[in-house]
Design a protein around this motif. Structure first.
Motif, mmCIF file in Angstrom:
data_model
loop_
_atom_site.group_PDB
_atom_site.id
_atom_site.type_symbol
_atom_site.label_atom_id
_atom_site.label_comp_id
_atom_site.label_asym_id
_atom_site.label_seq_id
_atom_site.Cartn_x
_atom_site.Cartn_y
_atom_site.Cartn_z
ATOM 1 N N LEU A 149 0.764 -1.222 0.040
ATOM 2 C CA LEU A 149 0.137 0.008 0.212
ATOM 3 C C LEU A 149 0.774 1.269 -0.041
ATOM 4 O O LEU A 149 0.644 2.099 -0.568
ATOM 5 C CB LEU A 149 -0.924 0.000 1.293
ATOM 6 N N LEU A 150 1.909 1.251 0.819
ATOM 7 C CA LEU A 150 2.795 2.393 0.884
ATOM 8 C C LEU A 150 3.526 2.460 -0.378
ATOM 9 O O LEU A 150 3.367 3.736 -1.075
ATOM 10 C CB LEU A 150 4.015 1.833 1.947
ATOM 11 N N THR A 228 15.579 22.157 10.628
ATOM 12 C CA THR A 228 15.735 21.067 11.203
ATOM 13 C C THR A 228 14.302 20.529 12.056
ATOM 14 O O THR A 228 14.223 19.287 11.863
ATOM 15 C CB THR A 228 16.979 20.828 11.982
ATOM 16 N N LEU A 229 13.786 21.310 12.834
ATOM 17 C CA LEU A 229 12.646 21.147 13.297
ATOM 18 C C LEU A 229 11.199 20.831 12.200
ATOM 19 O O LEU A 229 10.646 19.966 12.424
ATOM 20 C CB LEU A 229 12.053 22.197 14.094
ATOM 21 N N GLY A 230 11.242 21.621 11.016
ATOM 22 C CA GLY A 230 10.316 21.473 10.013
ATOM 23 C C GLY A 230 10.695 19.912 9.531
ATOM 24 O O GLY A 230 9.953 19.437 9.104
ATOM 25 N N GLU A 231 12.068 19.799 8.951
ATOM 26 C CA GLU A 231 12.267 18.425 8.681
ATOM 27 C C GLU A 231 11.871 17.428 9.542
ATOM 28 O O GLU A 231 11.339 16.347 9.007
ATOM 29 C CB GLU A 231 13.958 18.220 8.645
ATOM 30 N N LEU A 232 12.112 17.316 10.936
ATOM 31 C CA LEU A 232 11.512 16.254 11.586
ATOM 32 C C LEU A 232 9.915 16.163 11.674
ATOM 33 O O LEU A 232 9.440 15.044 11.554
ATOM 34 C CB LEU A 232 11.958 16.646 13.077
ATOM 35 N N ILE A 233 9.290 17.443 11.601
ATOM 36 C CA ILE A 233 7.967 17.147 11.357
ATOM 37 C C ILE A 233 7.441 16.862 10.182
ATOM 38 O O ILE A 233 6.560 15.706 9.943
ATOM 39 C CB ILE A 233 7.298 18.792 11.608
ATOM 40 N N LEU A 234 8.069 17.098 9.073
ATOM 41 C CA LEU A 234 7.906 16.264 7.665
ATOM 42 C C LEU A 234 8.036 14.874 7.799
ATOM 43 O O LEU A 234 7.500 14.160 7.194
ATOM 44 C CB LEU A 234 8.533 17.225 6.625
ATOM 45 N N ALA A 235 9.288 14.551 8.410
ATOM 46 C CA ALA A 235 9.656 13.015 8.424
ATOM 47 C C ALA A 235 8.490 12.312 9.098
ATOM 48 O O ALA A 235 8.217 11.158 8.881
ATOM 49 C CB ALA A 235 10.831 13.086 9.136
ATOM 50 N N LEU A 236 8.124 12.684 10.181
ATOM 51 C CA LEU A 236 7.063 12.105 11.133
ATOM 52 C C LEU A 236 5.874 12.214 10.471
ATOM 53 O O LEU A 236 4.788 11.014 10.423
ATOM 54 C CB LEU A 236 6.738 12.762 12.579
ATOM 55 N N ILE A 237 5.239 12.980 9.800
ATOM 56 C CA ILE A 237 4.117 13.142 8.768
ATOM 57 C C ILE A 237 4.279 12.126 7.717
ATOM 58 O O ILE A 237 3.488 11.303 7.593
ATOM 59 C CB ILE A 237 3.656 14.514 7.996
ATOM 60 N N LEU A 238 5.256 11.930 7.062
ATOM 61 C CA LEU A 238 5.622 10.862 6.072
ATOM 62 C C LEU A 238 5.457 9.344 6.676
ATOM 63 O O LEU A 238 4.904 8.519 6.047
ATOM 64 C CB LEU A 238 6.835 11.127 5.298
ATOM 65 N N HIS A 239 6.129 9.610 7.789
ATOM 66 C CA HIS A 239 6.170 8.216 8.384
ATOM 67 C C HIS A 239 4.914 7.639 8.873
ATOM 68 O O HIS A 239 4.437 6.485 9.005
ATOM 69 C CB HIS A 239 7.002 8.111 9.721
ATOM 70 N N SER A 240 3.773 8.648 9.177
ATOM 71 C CA SER A 240 2.470 8.228 9.673
ATOM 72 C C SER A 240 1.498 8.043 8.500
ATOM 73 O O SER A 240 0.536 7.453 8.739
ATOM 74 C CB SER A 240 1.981 9.214 10.576
ATOM 75 N N ALA A 241 1.820 8.558 7.544
ATOM 76 C CA ALA A 241 0.934 8.530 6.377
ATOM 77 C C ALA A 241 0.193 7.089 5.987
ATOM 78 O O ALA A 241 -0.782 6.915 5.749
ATOM 79 C CB ALA A 241 1.662 9.042 5.056
ATOM 80 N N GLY A 248 -7.761 4.177 5.613
ATOM 81 C CA GLY A 248 -8.868 4.646 4.420
ATOM 82 C C GLY A 248 -9.100 3.248 3.768
ATOM 83 O O GLY A 248 -10.285 3.178 3.217
ATOM 84 N N GLN A 249 -7.955 2.616 3.546
ATOM 85 C CA GLN A 249 -8.388 1.403 2.918
ATOM 86 C C GLN A 249 -9.474 0.349 3.452
ATOM 87 O O GLN A 249 -10.299 -0.145 2.606
ATOM 88 C CB GLN A 249 -6.977 0.400 2.834
ATOM 89 N N LYS A 250 -9.349 0.239 4.927
ATOM 90 C CA LYS A 250 -10.297 -0.565 5.429
ATOM 91 C C LYS A 250 -11.582 0.157 5.237
ATOM 92 O O LYS A 250 -12.788 -0.586 5.097
ATOM 93 C CB LYS A 250 -10.119 -0.720 6.882
ATOM 94 N N ALA A 251 -11.777 1.409 5.601
ATOM 95 C CA ALA A 251 -12.823 2.052 5.113
ATOM 96 C C ALA A 251 -13.525 1.739 3.843
ATOM 97 O O ALA A 251 -14.856 1.700 3.763
ATOM 98 C CB ALA A 251 -12.924 3.596 5.586
ATOM 99 N N GLU A 252 -12.883 1.883 2.777
ATOM 100 C CA GLU A 252 -13.221 1.682 1.626
ATOM 101 C C GLU A 252 -13.689 0.251 1.200
ATOM 102 O O GLU A 252 -14.666 0.176 0.673
ATOM 103 C CB GLU A 252 -11.890 2.110 0.621
ATOM 104 N N GLU A 253 -12.951 -0.744 1.829
ATOM 105 C CA GLU A 253 -13.315 -2.097 1.766
ATOM 106 C C GLU A 253 -14.762 -2.447 2.424
ATOM 107 O O GLU A 253 -15.647 -2.994 1.831
ATOM 108 C CB GLU A 253 -12.327 -3.018 2.430
ATOM 109 N N LYS A 254 -14.905 -1.631 3.531
ATOM 110 C CA LYS A 254 -16.432 -1.704 4.086
ATOM 111 C C LYS A 254 -17.524 -1.250 3.294
ATOM 112 O O LYS A 254 -18.654 -1.780 3.103
ATOM 113 C CB LYS A 254 -16.380 -1.034 5.380
ATOM 114 N N ARG A 255 -17.207 0.032 2.643
ATOM 115 C CA ARG A 255 -18.018 0.618 1.649
ATOM 116 C C ARG A 255 -18.359 -0.193 0.623
ATOM 117 O O ARG A 255 -19.397 -0.138 0.244
ATOM 118 C CB ARG A 255 -17.607 2.139 1.357
ATOM 119 N N GLN A 256 -17.305 -0.742 0.001
ATOM 120 C CA GLN A 256 -17.560 -1.592 -1.280
ATOM 121 C C GLN A 256 -18.253 -3.099 -0.711
ATOM 122 O O GLN A 256 -19.382 -3.412 -1.584
ATOM 123 C CB GLN A 256 -16.158 -2.199 -1.633
#
Length: 275
Positions: A149-150, A228-241, A248-256
């Motif tokens: 998925l990633l 560098t703080l901004g870089e860390l925040i962006l990295a955490l966002i990407l890691h959590s995506a 979202g995938q599970k919600a879509e499967e339920k909708r289907q």
């Protein structure tokens, strides 16, 4: 049991993967399969420049099928859908913009092997083909999973930004390797050393996603600046995506799953109005 066996995306770019796939089929004693060949993958890997690879394919003695020239669609799926909507005055329930190709599988990013297949009840090859023609088939698949998925979502998003010219030129050698647009061994060595990983190519993005936040934190501790703080925040966002994507995938499967029930209910109500 009969099956049509194909190796997709046969190209010098995927040379090692093709070798592994052929070896796997030979171990299973599958002596008949088709090679779906791309003549010039991404217009960077023309077959005529890789004579050893072409010789290997010829020596196999298998059916060779043209699988496109570059595997890079010039007309996008969403453009075709919009044209149909305008011409025939129809409206699709959903669209999938910016996906260039699907290769007849469940992989829309081009970074993993498709794991969806068609099954049919048959006692011979002819019966199997007849079942395909008549639509007496069913579809099955392996679970998509976090890593695939990633890869899929990230590659589609990356290609969109790349086509819009939003990827800095300084990053392209590295992002191009991670998202399998290039195959530079020097870039691979640098990234493996930098990230400290021996992961397989298709697992590279997951490894990077897991390790970049730690590297960004170390950089922030050494250089405590706003950047560098901004870089860390962006990295955490990407890691959590991927976590949000999985939700979202599970919600879509339920909708289907609800769609067939809703459709059946609608048909019953429609028949009731006509009686």
């Amino acid at each position: 049991m009969y099956a049509i066996v194909e190796i997709h995306d046969v190209s010098p770019f995927y040379k090692q993967e093709v070798y592994q796939a052929v070896e796997f089929l030979q171990r299973l004693k599958i002596d008949k399969f088709s090679l779906l060949v791309i003549l010039n993958y991404m217009e960077e890997y023309p077959l005529y420049k890789h004579k050893d690879f072409v010789g290997f394919l010829k020596a196999l003695g298998q059916e060779i099928v043209l699988h496109g020239y570059s595997h890079e669609a010039k007309v996008k799926l969403y453009q075709i859908l919009y044209a149909c909507e305008e011409k025939y005055k129809i409206k699709s329930l959903r669209t999938r913009p910016y996906i260039s190709f699907t290769a007849g599988s469940d992989d829309h990013g081009g970074m993993d092997v498709g794991r969806t297949w068609i099954e049919a009840q048959a006692l011979s090859k002819e019966e199997f083909l007849q079942a395909l023609r008549e639509g007496r088939t069913s579809v099955d698949t392996e679970k998509l999973g976090y890593e695939r998925l990633l890869n899929m979502i990230s590659r589609v998003g990356y290609d969109f930004l790349l086509n819009k010219g939003k990827i800095p030129s300084a990053l392209k050698p590295f992002t191009g390797f991670i998202f399998m647009h290039s195959n530079n061994p020097i870039t691979e060595l640098f990234l493996r050393t930098f990230l400290g990983t021996n992961a397989e190519r298709h697992s590279f993005l997951k490894e990077a996603s897991d390790k970049v936040p730690k590297l960004a934190l170390e950089r922030l501790l050494k250089e405590p600046y706003t950047s560098t703080l901004g870089e860390l925040i962006l990295a955490l966002i990407l890691h959590s995506a991927p976590t949000f994507l999985a939700y979202g995938q599970k919600a879509e499967e339920k909708r289907q799953k609800r769609l067939p029930k809703a459709s059946a209910s609608y048909q019953r109500e429609k028949r009731g109005l006509h009686t």
